[in-house]
Scaffold this active site. Sequence first.
Site, mmCIF file in Angstrom:
data_model
loop_
_atom_site.group_PDB
_atom_site.id
_atom_site.type_symbol
_atom_site.label_atom_id
_atom_site.label_comp_id
_atom_site.label_asym_id
_atom_site.label_seq_id
_atom_site.Cartn_x
_atom_site.Cartn_y
_atom_site.Cartn_z
ATOM 1 N N CYS A 2 -28.134 -98.341 4.368
ATOM 2 C CA CYS A 2 -28.405 -99.771 4.213
ATOM 3 C C CYS A 2 -27.767 -100.327 2.943
ATOM 4 O O CYS A 2 -27.669 -99.639 1.935
ATOM 5 C CB CYS A 2 -29.894 -100.024 4.114
ATOM 6 S SG CYS A 2 -30.845 -99.327 5.449
ATOM 7 N N ARG A 27 -20.724 -98.549 3.813
ATOM 8 C CA ARG A 27 -21.854 -97.632 3.702
ATOM 9 C C ARG A 27 -22.395 -97.218 5.070
ATOM 10 O O ARG A 27 -23.134 -96.240 5.171
ATOM 11 C CB ARG A 27 -22.981 -98.280 2.883
ATOM 12 C CG ARG A 27 -22.586 -98.554 1.450
ATOM 13 C CD ARG A 27 -23.605 -99.427 0.772
ATOM 14 N NE ARG A 27 -24.864 -98.757 0.556
ATOM 15 C CZ ARG A 27 -25.182 -98.079 -0.526
ATOM 16 N NH1 ARG A 27 -24.305 -97.973 -1.501
ATOM 17 N NH2 ARG A 27 -26.351 -97.507 -0.658
ATOM 18 N N TRP A 73 -29.239 -99.599 8.394
ATOM 19 C CA TRP A 73 -28.913 -98.376 9.125
ATOM 20 C C TRP A 73 -30.249 -97.857 9.633
ATOM 21 O O TRP A 73 -31.101 -97.458 8.836
ATOM 22 C CB TRP A 73 -28.239 -97.385 8.177
ATOM 23 C CG TRP A 73 -27.664 -96.178 8.837
ATOM 24 C CD1 TRP A 73 -26.419 -96.059 9.394
ATOM 25 C CD2 TRP A 73 -28.281 -94.896 8.984
ATOM 26 N NE1 TRP A 73 -26.237 -94.788 9.880
ATOM 27 C CE2 TRP A 73 -27.364 -94.057 9.644
ATOM 28 C CE3 TRP A 73 -29.528 -94.375 8.629
ATOM 29 C CZ2 TRP A 73 -27.650 -92.738 9.957
ATOM 30 C CZ3 TRP A 73 -29.813 -93.053 8.943
ATOM 31 C CH2 TRP A 73 -28.878 -92.245 9.599
ATOM 32 N N ASN A 99 -34.114 -100.710 1.408
ATOM 33 C CA ASN A 99 -33.413 -99.467 1.753
ATOM 34 C C ASN A 99 -34.370 -98.332 1.484
ATOM 35 O O ASN A 99 -35.106 -98.379 0.501
ATOM 36 C CB ASN A 99 -32.204 -99.220 0.847
ATOM 37 C CG ASN A 99 -31.130 -100.253 1.023
ATOM 38 O OD1 ASN A 99 -31.219 -101.102 1.894
ATOM 39 N ND2 ASN A 99 -30.125 -100.185 0.173
ATOM 40 N N GLY A 100 -34.305 -97.292 2.298
ATOM 41 C CA GLY A 100 -35.168 -96.138 2.055
ATOM 42 C C GLY A 100 -36.207 -95.999 3.150
ATOM 43 O O GLY A 100 -36.112 -96.631 4.208
ATOM 44 N N GLU A 485 -13.636 -78.149 6.976
ATOM 45 C CA GLU A 485 -13.441 -79.545 6.584
ATOM 46 C C GLU A 485 -12.511 -80.256 7.584
ATOM 47 O O GLU A 485 -12.756 -81.411 7.947
ATOM 48 C CB GLU A 485 -12.877 -79.588 5.149
ATOM 49 C CG GLU A 485 -12.529 -80.961 4.610
ATOM 50 C CD GLU A 485 -13.678 -81.966 4.602
ATOM 51 O OE1 GLU A 485 -14.832 -81.598 4.843
ATOM 52 O OE2 GLU A 485 -13.382 -83.158 4.393
ATOM 53 N N LYS A 489 -13.696 -83.510 9.735
ATOM 54 C CA LYS A 489 -12.956 -84.772 9.668
ATOM 55 C C LYS A 489 -12.632 -85.249 11.079
ATOM 56 O O LYS A 489 -12.765 -86.417 11.397
ATOM 57 C CB LYS A 489 -11.657 -84.532 8.898
ATOM 58 C CG LYS A 489 -11.246 -85.314 7.747
ATOM 59 C CD LYS A 489 -12.086 -85.748 6.624
ATOM 60 C CE LYS A 489 -13.552 -85.639 6.664
ATOM 61 N NZ LYS A 489 -14.206 -85.519 5.378
ATOM 62 N N GLU A 492 -15.953 -86.381 13.074
ATOM 63 C CA GLU A 492 -16.688 -87.563 12.629
ATOM 64 C C GLU A 492 -15.934 -88.876 12.872
ATOM 65 O O GLU A 492 -16.562 -89.903 13.068
ATOM 66 C CB GLU A 492 -17.123 -87.447 11.167
ATOM 67 C CG GLU A 492 -16.001 -87.452 10.170
ATOM 68 C CD GLU A 492 -16.496 -87.278 8.737
ATOM 69 O OE1 GLU A 492 -17.631 -87.641 8.442
ATOM 70 O OE2 GLU A 492 -15.715 -86.764 7.912
ATOM 71 N N HIS A 508 -15.387 -63.103 18.123
ATOM 72 C CA HIS A 508 -16.803 -62.836 18.366
ATOM 73 C C HIS A 508 -17.487 -63.982 19.092
ATOM 74 O O HIS A 508 -18.693 -64.179 18.940
ATOM 75 C CB HIS A 508 -17.504 -62.534 17.027
ATOM 76 C CG HIS A 508 -16.882 -61.366 16.333
ATOM 77 N ND1 HIS A 508 -17.123 -60.062 16.704
ATOM 78 C CD2 HIS A 508 -15.965 -61.306 15.330
ATOM 79 C CE1 HIS A 508 -16.411 -59.256 15.939
ATOM 80 N NE2 HIS A 508 -15.689 -59.986 15.098
ATOM 81 N N LYS A 607 -22.175 -93.908 4.543
ATOM 82 C CA LYS A 607 -21.388 -93.371 3.426
ATOM 83 C C LYS A 607 -22.268 -92.623 2.440
ATOM 84 O O LYS A 607 -21.905 -91.572 1.950
ATOM 85 C CB LYS A 607 -20.637 -94.506 2.736
ATOM 86 C CG LYS A 607 -19.713 -94.051 1.619
ATOM 87 C CD LYS A 607 -18.581 -93.187 2.163
ATOM 88 C CE LYS A 607 -17.709 -92.605 1.078
ATOM 89 N NZ LYS A 607 -16.897 -91.479 1.587
HETATM 90 C C1 F6R Z 1 -17.932 -86.356 5.575
HETATM 91 C C2 F6R Z 1 -18.796 -86.923 4.571
HETATM 92 C C3 F6R Z 1 -20.168 -86.390 4.449
HETATM 93 C C4 F6R Z 1 -20.562 -86.315 2.972
HETATM 94 C C5 F6R Z 1 -22.044 -85.931 2.844
HETATM 95 C C6 F6R Z 1 -22.454 -85.748 1.405
HETATM 96 O O1 F6R Z 1 -16.669 -86.933 5.554
HETATM 97 O O2 F6R Z 1 -18.418 -87.816 3.871
HETATM 98 O O3 F6R Z 1 -20.303 -85.173 5.070
HETATM 99 O O4 F6R Z 1 -19.756 -85.380 2.344
HETATM 100 O O5 F6R Z 1 -22.832 -86.926 3.427
HETATM 101 O O6 F6R Z 1 -22.246 -86.910 0.689
HETATM 102 P P1 F6R Z 1 -22.137 -86.916 -0.877
HETATM 103 O O7 F6R Z 1 -20.929 -86.162 -1.249
HETATM 104 O O8 F6R Z 1 -22.053 -88.357 -1.236
HETATM 105 O O9 F6R Z 1 -23.384 -86.263 -1.394
#
Ligand code: F6R
Length: 612
Positions: A2, A27, A73, A99-100, A485, A489, A492, A508, A607
């Site tokens: 949010c 976000r 959100w 938010n929260g 990773e 990527k 997502e 395996h 985000k």
């Molecule tokens: C993936 C991504 C998330 C963040 C995760 C942790 O691209 O961005 O997996 O890495 O939510 O977020 P931070 O680093 O902000 O604690």
Amino acid sequence: MCGIVAYIGPREAYPILMKGLQRLEYRGYDSAGICMLNDDLKVFKCKGKVADLEEYVRGKDLKGTIGMAHTRWATHGEPNQINAHPHFSQNKRLAIIHNGIIENYAALRSELKNRGYTFTSDTDTEVLVHLIEDIKSHEKVSLEEAVRIALNQVIGAYAIVVLSKTSPDKIIAARKGSPLVIGIGKDEYFVASDATPIIEYTDNVVFLNDEEIAIIRRNEKLKIRTVRNQDKTPYIQKLEMSLNAIEKGGYEHFMLKEIFEQPRSIRDSMRGRLHLDLGLVTLGGIRDYEQKLLNAKRIIITACGTSWHAGLVGKYLIEDLARITVEVEYSSEFRYRNPIISEEDVVIAISQSGETADTLAAIELAKGKGATVLGICNVVGSSIARATHAGVYTHAGPEIGVASTKAFTAQVAVLTLWALLLAQRRGSMPMSQFRRILGELNTIPDKVEHTLKVNDKVRDIAATYINVTNALYLGRGINFPVALEGALKLKEISYIHAEGYPAAEMKHGPIALIDEHMPVFVIATRRGTYEKVISNIQEVKARKGQIIAIINEGDETVRKLADHYIEIPETEEMLVPLIATVPLQLLSYHMAVMRGCNVDQPRNLAKSVTVE
Ligand code: F6R
């Protein structure tokens, strides 16, 4: 997650609030709303994007120099117009954005229901605004006092802004667990979840601390009081962010811009820390804790998502170079599994946003058990940066694309320096090797710059695979986290199911998936387990899988085996993740764009994940 933005001052609030919401779009959210205070509280909200809200309010009365706006959100209640914020209190004299999560909302809700309050939404937020109204009308107290008393009854996390029809020149804001920043301009104030909506108006900001309430009155000095009723002097800081950093600067998407920023963000994260001439690494932020680190029996790295992947790279680096045992834990698991932690342990929490709820909780847990907790954060002044005993900032700059790219390589760059620093102090590697790696690390920004030239080729390769439903990513050793990773990527932002595996583990289980439709992305750079990875490639080829290999320039062997190859410059084995990640980011980006996905704001994602 949010987003909050609010304004009070001499200007019309609506354009500021709308622009603020646009800045906060990154976000992640699913509905949006706005409240203008002009004689009455006027609330407009709808499901969908900020652009939908703009359309919805067209022609409505949006006058006023005080107001607040929100992107939601969904947590409690589906994303729809009713559950969107702001929420009114029963008498419609108060409105709130939040938010929260209010954890004890169910108990509060039934208590308020018994007192005659009716609820129109499924949200926990509506409970809070009714509670404030109830306290205000029964105890005949000011708005700020009613908010304060209400917050004492709340369990959970919040960042809130409250407006009152009967206090038309006042904004009350408070935080616990979810960030809030107050911008101080000339005769005007801005409130926001992060600094991005504020930066173009002022660089004087106050970051609220947990359990602080800001009392913001028109033409008066900012006041801060704690939930326990103590007055605090606002600590005004200068923002170092620039407006350019949060705009697209000619790129089609933030994600692409951020991928291309990596030569700079890696360089900035090493600046003043890597001293080639002196053959030395320094990390000023953790200087006081170096001895503690050197004496540590083990290091525990905790993080989520991409930051967790950086943590895994960190394990390979620190164990290999400094010979200290490292465990890497998902914060969400660590916080609930009663881990064995002692005062001799050093915990490193990694977070781009510095606001991830699970990582924050893991930090508190480790601190509670006496461990030293250090941080690697990107956002200056963030909750995690403040909750840790000390730490090192990555200097990646604001990361707006939801998929983390430049933050990952910046984290890995800092972890590499961290490992080298420990190795140097412990004398765990020969000086000649230390100097060689240091020298090579110094060339990485240029090598990443060079790697970015593969963009056109990557786009062509991406076009071949846009209709696949599954993908496999393989790597070994320090490139195993790179495979994880790469897979994250892709899934997502393109919604293609992808999995990362240590290449040899394929036998395996996942090998059962391989047929002519399965693209297998393999990090097959020279050195390390190169020969072994070639065998793994053969295993895939034998089952007709499609190989897309990340290889070193001029590698004829893998070239011949692969269906497609992407060449990257050669470097030290330990530094390959800093380069090999880049083409995988580009691959995901192009596949997602060609599939018509919203790469900067993928569905369901946020985000900064400020709820657990
Ligand atoms: C993936 C991504 C998330 C963040 C995760 C942790 O691209 O961005 O997996 O890495 O939510 O977020 P931070 O680093 O902000 O604690």
